[in-house]
Write an enzyme that holds these catalytic residues in place. Structure first.
Site, PDB file in Angstrom:
ATOM      1  N   ASN A  23       0.808  -1.217   0.000  1.00 29.28           N
ATOM      2  CA  ASN A  23       0.000   0.000   0.000  1.00 29.28           C
ATOM      3  C   ASN A  23       0.845   1.273   0.000  1.00 29.28           C
ATOM      4  O   ASN A  23       0.323   2.373  -0.193  1.00 29.28           O
ATOM      5  CB  ASN A  23      -0.941   0.031   1.207  1.00 29.28           C
ATOM      6  CG  ASN A  23      -0.206  -0.078   2.523  1.00 29.28           C
ATOM      7  OD1 ASN A  23       0.169  -1.175   2.919  1.00 29.28           O
ATOM      8  ND2 ASN A  23       0.017   1.042   3.210  1.00 29.28           N
ATOM      9  N   TYR A 163      15.650  -4.639  15.096  1.00 31.03           N
ATOM     10  CA  TYR A 163      15.452  -4.553  13.651  1.00 31.03           C
ATOM     11  C   TYR A 163      16.523  -5.356  12.922  1.00 31.03           C
ATOM     12  O   TYR A 163      16.230  -6.130  11.991  1.00 31.03           O
ATOM     13  CB  TYR A 163      15.488  -3.093  13.195  1.00 31.03           C
ATOM     14  CG  TYR A 163      15.332  -2.917  11.700  1.00 31.03           C
ATOM     15  CD1 TYR A 163      14.105  -3.164  11.082  1.00 31.03           C
ATOM     16  CD2 TYR A 163      16.404  -2.515  10.905  1.00 31.03           C
ATOM     17  CE1 TYR A 163      13.960  -3.013   9.707  1.00 31.03           C
ATOM     18  CE2 TYR A 163      16.263  -2.354   9.535  1.00 31.03           C
ATOM     19  CZ  TYR A 163      15.034  -2.605   8.941  1.00 31.03           C
ATOM     20  OH  TYR A 163      14.882  -2.456   7.581  1.00 31.03           O
TER      21      TYR A 163
END
Length: 289
Positions: A23, A163
């Site tokens: 998106n 991360y």
């Protein structure tokens, strides 16, 4: 120096591609370009409203479907709704966010970036005809896999090392997936890619005011656009490559697309196999070929 770009993509007519997190950012560009060259592209998005807005700006055969990688029930529901797919692009991700847990109790970065995609890939594997491309990062270099505390339950949580762990996990997953595919005699290929450092909406969500200000200052100076970042994924999704290829810019953040380096820890076959076994236990999914 000129190099390969999305303009060099071959036709994907008659082929179906799933792109997670399509998106916005790299995923949106990846989906847009594959649709442009004839693919039927499924935009797998947590926020289908944003997915619909992104799809409206694309030409070709695109469809938005709900997928929340932070909820294994959503991953299973999505996989159940797929009949066949040629290429799976594991693109969605979050970066250096404050500590949070997924619906299944996983630390959110390892849960989204690795475990959600691990489960999705295993569930879809019997339906995939060509390849799996997983988006990692150059910051896998700061990653270390803790098999005893993958979800940061007993050690202090730090957003960037978390991360890095998740992005290193992407590479170990790709290597072990390719090993298993080859052992099973499957023609499928597993590849990874990293975008360099792309200026997208992924940055600036650290929850640390100082860290966020630093990222917001540095990103416009060194970052590339999403088209450049997605180029690495598109190369991995379309080119004839040996299994377990890791594609990125030649000079870490810039340069032509092609095979790039990975850390010594990303070459650890024993750790890759152990991480796979742990991921199977956590997600209750298995290699299905």
């Amino acid at each position: 120096m000129s190099g390969w770009t999305a303009a060099d993509l071959p036709s994907f007519a008659g082929r179906t591609v799933i792109v997670t997190g399509a998106n916005s950012g790299l995923g949106e560009v990846t989906a847009r370009e594959l649709a442009r060259v004839g693919a039927k592209v499924i935009l797998a998005c947590r926020n289908t409203g944003k997915g619909d807005a992104a799809a409206a700006g694309m030409t070709g055969d695109v469809e938005v479907r709900k997928l929340d990688l932070q909820d294994l029930a959503s991953v299973r529901a999505f996989a159940d709704g797929v009949d066949a797919v040629d290429v799976l692009v594991n693109n969605a991700g979050i970066m250096a966010v404050p500590f949070a847990l997924t619906a299944d109790g996983f630390e959110s970065q390892i849960g989204t970036n690795h475990l959600g995609h691990f489960a999705l890939t295993n569930l879809l594997l019997p339906k995939i005809t060509d390849r799996v491309v997983t988006v990692s990062s150059g910051l896998h270099l700061i990653g270390y896999i803790s098999l005893t505390d993958l979800n940061w339950k007993s050690r202090p949580y730090f957003a960037w090392p978390a991360y890095g762990q998740s992005k290193l996990a992407n590479l170990l997953f790709t290597s072990e997936l390719q090993r298993r595919l080859a052992a099973a005699g499957s023609p499928l290929k597993a590849h990874a890619a990293h975008p360099g450092y792309s200026e997208t909406n992924l940055q600036g969500n650290t929850g640390n005011p100082v860290g966020t200000k630093l990222i917001n200052f540095v990103t416009p100076l060194v970052g590339t656009d999403a088209d450049f970042g997605a180029r690495q994924t598109l190369y991995a999704a379309s080119q004839d490559l040996p299994g377990d290829s890791f594609i990125g810019p030649r000079f870490a953040m810039r340069g032509p697309s092609g095979p790039t380096f990975r850390s010594p820890l990303a070459h650890d076959a024993k750790k890759a196999a152990a991480l796979w076994d742990l991921s199977e236990q956590l997600t209750d999914t298995k290699f299905a070929l």
